[in-house]
Design a protein around this motif. Sequence first.
Motif, short mmCIF file in Angstrom:
data_model
loop_
_atom_site.label_atom_id
_atom_site.label_comp_id
_atom_site.label_asym_id
_atom_site.label_seq_id
_atom_site.Cartn_x
_atom_site.Cartn_y
_atom_site.Cartn_z
N UNK A 1 -18.48 -15.68 23.09
CA UNK A 1 -17.91 -16.11 21.82
C UNK A 1 -16.60 -16.86 21.96
N UNK A 2 -16.01 -16.88 23.15
CA UNK A 2 -14.80 -17.68 23.35
C UNK A 2 -15.12 -19.17 23.30
N UNK A 3 -16.35 -19.55 23.63
CA UNK A 3 -16.72 -20.96 23.69
C UNK A 3 -17.76 -21.37 22.67
N UNK A 4 -18.33 -20.41 21.94
CA UNK A 4 -19.33 -20.72 20.91
C UNK A 4 -18.62 -21.35 19.71
N UNK A 5 -19.13 -22.49 19.26
CA UNK A 5 -18.53 -23.13 18.10
C UNK A 5 -19.33 -22.90 16.82
N UNK A 6 -20.40 -22.10 16.89
CA UNK A 6 -21.16 -21.71 15.71
C UNK A 6 -22.05 -22.78 15.13
N UNK A 7 -22.55 -23.68 15.96
CA UNK A 7 -23.35 -24.80 15.47
C UNK A 7 -24.76 -24.38 15.05
N UNK B 1 -22.25 -15.05 9.11
CA UNK B 1 -20.88 -15.47 8.81
C UNK B 1 -19.89 -14.54 9.49
N UNK B 2 -18.78 -15.08 9.95
CA UNK B 2 -17.78 -14.31 10.69
C UNK B 2 -17.34 -13.06 9.95
#
Length: 97
Positions: A66-72, A88-89
Amino acid sequence: MNSKKMRSAEECITPVGTAPYVVNTRYWRWQRPVTDKDRCHRCGQCALYCPTNSRYDAQTHFDTNLDYCKGCGVCAHECWGDAIEMVEEGVFEEAKA
């Protein structure tokens, strides 16, 4: 003038399939992928199509750094087993509590 050191393009770009982006993209996202471990077939489709290379094999299923996931949502779209749900976050944090 801004005294912060600018990053070169070489520091911010990574070839596909070698390592996660140098750029920390976790603050870009409003949703995150949540993997259903029982439905994951470990086919690797999600990791293959992940633009930031943040999906990894966790031995029992594919999970997300999750440090690099941009949620696309590309991973959820490409998952043929429907094992990945985009949540959703804020909703995810409330569900964990």
